[in-house]
Design a protein around this motif. Structure first.
Motif, PDB file in Angstrom:
ATOM      1  N   GLY A  37      72.174 -39.338  13.756  1.00 12.58           N
ATOM      2  CA  GLY A  37      71.141 -40.038  12.996  1.00 12.58           C
ATOM      3  C   GLY A  37      69.741 -39.550  13.340  1.00 12.58           C
ATOM      4  N   LEU A  38      69.491 -39.275  14.628  1.00  8.76           N
ATOM      5  CA  LEU A  38      68.188 -38.770  15.047  1.00  8.76           C
ATOM      6  C   LEU A  38      67.915 -37.398  14.444  1.00  8.76           C
ATOM      7  CD1 LEU A  38      65.651 -39.119  16.796  1.00  8.76           C
ATOM      8  CD2 LEU A  38      66.911 -38.071  18.690  1.00  8.76           C
ATOM      9  N   SER A  39      68.937 -36.546  14.421  1.00  7.90           N
ATOM     10  CA  SER A  39      68.786 -35.234  13.814  1.00  7.90           C
ATOM     11  C   SER A  39      68.456 -35.360  12.327  1.00  7.90           C
ATOM     12  CB  SER A  39      70.076 -34.421  14.005  1.00  7.90           C
ATOM     13  OG  SER A  39      69.993 -33.172  13.351  1.00  7.90           O
ATOM     14  N   MET A  42      64.763 -36.074  11.306  1.00  6.90           N
ATOM     15  CA  MET A  42      63.716 -35.071  11.436  1.00  6.90           C
ATOM     16  C   MET A  42      63.150 -34.643  10.078  1.00  6.90           C
ATOM     17  SD  MET A  42      63.071 -34.581  14.624  1.00  6.90           S
ATOM     18  CE  MET A  42      63.348 -36.372  14.752  1.00  6.90           C
ATOM     19  N   THR A  43      63.992 -34.532   9.064  1.00  6.70           N
ATOM     20  CA  THR A  43      63.486 -34.158   7.745  1.00  6.70           C
ATOM     21  C   THR A  43      62.561 -35.236   7.176  1.00  6.70           C
ATOM     22  OG1 THR A  43      65.405 -32.768   7.285  1.00  6.70           O
ATOM     23  CG2 THR A  43      64.128 -33.509   5.396  1.00  6.70           C
ATOM     24  N   PRO A  44      62.939 -36.513   7.202  1.00 12.42           N
ATOM     25  CA  PRO A  44      61.988 -37.540   6.768  1.00 12.42           C
ATOM     26  C   PRO A  44      60.708 -37.574   7.606  1.00 12.42           C
ATOM     27  CG  PRO A  44      64.188 -38.453   6.838  1.00 12.42           C
ATOM     28  CD  PRO A  44      64.285 -37.089   7.428  1.00 12.42           C
ATOM     29  N   LEU A  45      60.803 -37.250   8.899  1.00 11.35           N
ATOM     30  CA  LEU A  45      59.591 -37.181   9.718  1.00 11.35           C
ATOM     31  C   LEU A  45      58.653 -36.109   9.166  1.00 11.35           C
ATOM     32  CD1 LEU A  45      57.984 -38.087  12.199  1.00 11.35           C
ATOM     33  CD2 LEU A  45      59.253 -36.387  13.543  1.00 11.35           C
ATOM     34  N   GLY A  46      59.229 -34.996   8.714  1.00 12.29           N
ATOM     35  CA  GLY A  46      58.412 -33.978   8.062  1.00 12.29           C
ATOM     36  C   GLY A  46      57.750 -34.505   6.796  1.00 12.29           C
ATOM     37  N   THR A 203      62.989 -48.728   1.536  1.00 14.80           N
ATOM     38  CA  THR A 203      64.334 -49.314   1.534  1.00 14.80           C
ATOM     39  C   THR A 203      65.321 -48.407   0.801  1.00 14.80           C
ATOM     40  OG1 THR A 203      63.458 -51.571   1.613  1.00 14.80           O
ATOM     41  CG2 THR A 203      65.700 -51.292   0.786  1.00 14.80           C
ATOM     42  N   ALA A 204      64.924 -47.912  -0.375  1.00 13.63           N
ATOM     43  CA  ALA A 204      65.805 -47.013  -1.127  1.00 13.63           C
ATOM     44  C   ALA A 204      66.112 -45.754  -0.323  1.00 13.63           C
ATOM     45  CB  ALA A 204      65.153 -46.646  -2.464  1.00 13.63           C
ATOM     46  N   ALA A 205      65.096 -45.223   0.365  1.00  7.78           N
ATOM     47  CA  ALA A 205      65.293 -44.019   1.172  1.00  7.78           C
ATOM     48  C   ALA A 205      66.229 -44.280   2.340  1.00  7.78           C
ATOM     49  CB  ALA A 205      63.949 -43.514   1.692  1.00  7.78           C
ATOM     50  N   ALA A 206      65.997 -45.377   3.051  1.00 10.02           N
ATOM     51  CA  ALA A 206      66.841 -45.708   4.197  1.00 10.02           C
ATOM     52  C   ALA A 206      68.286 -45.877   3.763  1.00 10.02           C
ATOM     53  CB  ALA A 206      66.329 -46.985   4.869  1.00 10.02           C
ATOM     54  N   PHE A 207      68.486 -46.525   2.636  1.00 13.17           N
ATOM     55  CA  PHE A 207      69.840 -46.762   2.144  1.00 13.17           C
ATOM     56  C   PHE A 207      70.535 -45.442   1.829  1.00 13.17           C
ATOM     57  CE2 PHE A 207      73.357 -48.583   0.055  1.00 13.17           C
ATOM     58  CZ  PHE A 207      73.328 -49.951   0.251  1.00 13.17           C
ATOM     59  N   GLU A 208      69.877 -44.623   1.013  1.00 10.56           N
ATOM     60  CA  GLU A 208      70.530 -43.393   0.570  1.00 10.56           C
ATOM     61  C   GLU A 208      70.752 -42.414   1.714  1.00 10.56           C
ATOM     62  OE1 GLU A 208      68.876 -39.878  -2.032  1.00 10.56           O
ATOM     63  OE2 GLU A 208      69.877 -41.365  -3.298  1.00 10.56           O
ATOM     64  N   GLY A 328      61.457 -44.549   5.652  1.00 10.86           N
ATOM     65  CA  GLY A 328      62.768 -45.162   5.458  1.00 10.86           C
ATOM     66  C   GLY A 328      63.894 -44.282   5.961  1.00 10.86           C
ATOM     67  N   GLY A 329      63.822 -42.985   5.645  1.00 11.17           N
ATOM     68  CA  GLY A 329      64.867 -42.078   6.090  1.00 11.17           C
ATOM     69  C   GLY A 329      64.858 -41.856   7.587  1.00 11.17           C
ATOM     70  N   MET A 330      63.650 -41.781   8.171  1.00 13.49           N
ATOM     71  CA  MET A 330      63.550 -41.526   9.602  1.00 13.49           C
ATOM     72  C   MET A 330      64.037 -42.711  10.431  1.00 13.49           C
ATOM     73  SD  MET A 330      60.223 -40.557  11.923  1.00 13.49           S
ATOM     74  CE  MET A 330      59.686 -42.264  11.970  1.00 13.49           C
ATOM     75  N   VAL A 331      63.679 -43.910   9.991  1.00 18.93           N
ATOM     76  CA  VAL A 331      64.058 -45.103  10.748  1.00 18.93           C
ATOM     77  C   VAL A 331      65.499 -45.507  10.462  1.00 18.93           C
ATOM     78  CG1 VAL A 331      63.561 -47.559  11.077  1.00 18.93           C
ATOM     79  CG2 VAL A 331      61.675 -45.930  10.873  1.00 18.93           C
ATOM     80  N   GLY A 332      65.909 -45.395   9.198  1.00 22.51           N
ATOM     81  CA  GLY A 332      67.218 -45.914   8.806  1.00 22.51           C
ATOM     82  C   GLY A 332      68.386 -45.247   9.493  1.00 22.51           C
ATOM     83  N   SER A 333      68.422 -43.911   9.508  1.00 19.55           N
ATOM     84  CA  SER A 333      69.579 -43.208  10.057  1.00 19.55           C
ATOM     85  C   SER A 333      69.762 -43.428  11.560  1.00 19.55           C
ATOM     86  CB  SER A 333      69.479 -41.708   9.749  1.00 19.55           C
ATOM     87  OG  SER A 333      69.573 -41.481   8.374  1.00 19.55           O
ATOM     88  N   PRO A 334      68.721 -43.204  12.412  1.00 20.90           N
ATOM     89  CA  PRO A 334      68.943 -43.418  13.842  1.00 20.90           C
ATOM     90  C   PRO A 334      69.154 -44.878  14.204  1.00 20.90           C
ATOM     91  CG  PRO A 334      66.651 -42.829  13.438  1.00 20.90           C
ATOM     92  CD  PRO A 334      67.388 -42.602  12.151  1.00 20.90           C
ATOM     93  N   ALA A 335      68.468 -45.792  13.501  1.00 24.58           N
ATOM     94  CA  ALA A 335      68.650 -47.217  13.803  1.00 24.58           C
ATOM     95  C   ALA A 335      70.077 -47.649  13.482  1.00 24.58           C
ATOM     96  CB  ALA A 335      67.648 -48.056  13.014  1.00 24.58           C
TER      97      ALA A 335
END
Length: 370
Positions: A37-39, A42-46, A203-208, A328-335
């Motif tokens: 999830g952390l890996s 990285m793309t959403p962090l960008g 929210t949509a980003a974290a979900f997908e 959303g993508g950065m937080v959702g996957s690792p969390a």
């Protein structure tokens, strides 16, 4: 308009391929879910760190030149990812991939929203989301065809980014100018203008992105193979692609806010049903509809953006959308990966369901105040 949509569709093919591909590789290497999830984050962090720069860079370089340059840099970055097979080396490379891919999406969406008539906004944004989602679906589907071993899947993504740049190069004389009217607005300034809209995008980003990154982990825990999970991801994205025009038409009839609330609660219902349906044949139609309503949250956010903002505020809004998508993508996957390690594989629907419930509560509260 067709050329703009084609550009983002090709971009989506590359993006839709990288998330599950790299997750499958890391899962084979027995990498911990939290680290997978952390890996992926990285793309959403960008996206997040590049978003505030896009309005300024587009004014200085021009939207078309910036997008073409970023497509070339994305090709080089994805090639470097394919060259290495180490999770720690992928961290900065996936970050750079987000930095270079982000302007392609922001600039294209700004062009499209700016030239779409208000009377057709729901249908056009629904068509746009459908076609882009189809591009995301082709990415995971290609993994079922070429596998996840060696260079073939990476070459598909590299060629997609390259084609994206070539389409823009051919369209330069016909591309619209970036909107310049109104005062320049920063991403931070736009956050104060539309916080709930940006939370819906996050929210949509974290979900997908959580589902794309961690459904392989969820499926592995239930004994499902890569060959079953990859098409299941494609089915989820096929729902995205197929239902957005319908959702756009509904927004024209019922209003975008009411339609968004319906999509949020359908997404929440899907989180509750996933554990019961995953091993059943019913998971296929279920995942199809689930994909449509969850991505519909983003489609409806775009519709509201075009209805409420114009000019330079529209550019800032699209950049802020990219920022929120990245958050959303950065937080959702690792969390969610961390929750899975603590609570087991059912932490996936639990985390996503809680997120939907929070957004639904905010939307109801906002409607009562409005």
């Amino acid at each position: 308009m067709a050329g703009i949509i084609a550009t983002v569709t090709v971009f989506a093919v590359a993006q839709g391929l990288t998330y599950p591909l790299l997750s499958f590789i890391l899962e084979r290497q027995r990498t911990a879910p939290a680290l997978i999830g952390l890996s992926a984050a990285m793309t959403p962090l960008g996206f997040i760190l590049s978003a505030p720069l896009i309005p300024m860079l587009s004014r200085r370089l021009g939207g078309a030149r910036l997008a073409i340059l970023c497509s070339i840099l994305a090709v080089c970055t994805l090639a470097a990812i394919g060259w290495t097979q180490d999770v720690w080396t992928w961290m900065p490379l996936r970050f750079l991939l987000g930095v270079f891919a982000n302007p392609l999406s922001v600039i294209s969406e700004t062009w499209l929203v700016a030239i779409t008539p208000a009377s057709r906004r729901g249908r056009v944004m629904g068509l746009y989301s459908s076609v882009v989602s189809a591009g995301f679906g082709i990415g995971p589907l290609s993994l079922a065809l070429v596998g996840t071993q060696g260079w073939p899947p990476f070459l598909i993504g590299i060629l997609a980014f390259l084609l994206c740049g070539l389409i823009l190069l051919a369209l330069i004389p016909r591309l619209p100018d970036m909107p310049q009217e109104g005062e320049a607005t920063s991403v931070a300034g736009f956050l104060a203008l539309a916080p709930l809209l940006l939370f819906a995008v996050a929210t949509a980003a974290a979900f997908e992105q959580t589902l794309l990154s961690l459904l392989a982990v969820y499926g592995a825990a239930l004994g499902s193979s890569e060959e079953r999970v990859a098409p299941l991801i494609t089915c989820f994205i096929a729902g995205n692609a197929s239902l957005q025009i319908l959702i756009g038409r509904l927004s024209e009839r019922r209003g975008s806010r009411q339609t968004m609330l319906s999509c949020v609660f359908c997404s929440l219902s899907g989180c509750l049903l996933l554990p019961w349906l995953f091993d059943s044949w019913l998971v296929w139609p279920f995942v199809f509809v689930w994909g449509g309503v969850t991505f519909g949250i983003y489609t409806l956010s775009l519709i509201q953006l075009g209805a409420r903002f114009s000019g330079q505020a529209l550019i800032a809004g699209n950049a802020a959308f990219a920022f929120a998508w990245g958050i959303g993508g950065m937080v959702g996957s690792p969390a969610t990966g961390a929750v899975i390690e603590v609570a087991g594989h059912q932490g996936l629907p639990l985390s996503l369901g809680l997120l939907c419930a929070v957004l639904g509560g905010f939307l109801i509260a906002g409607r009562r105040r409005g």
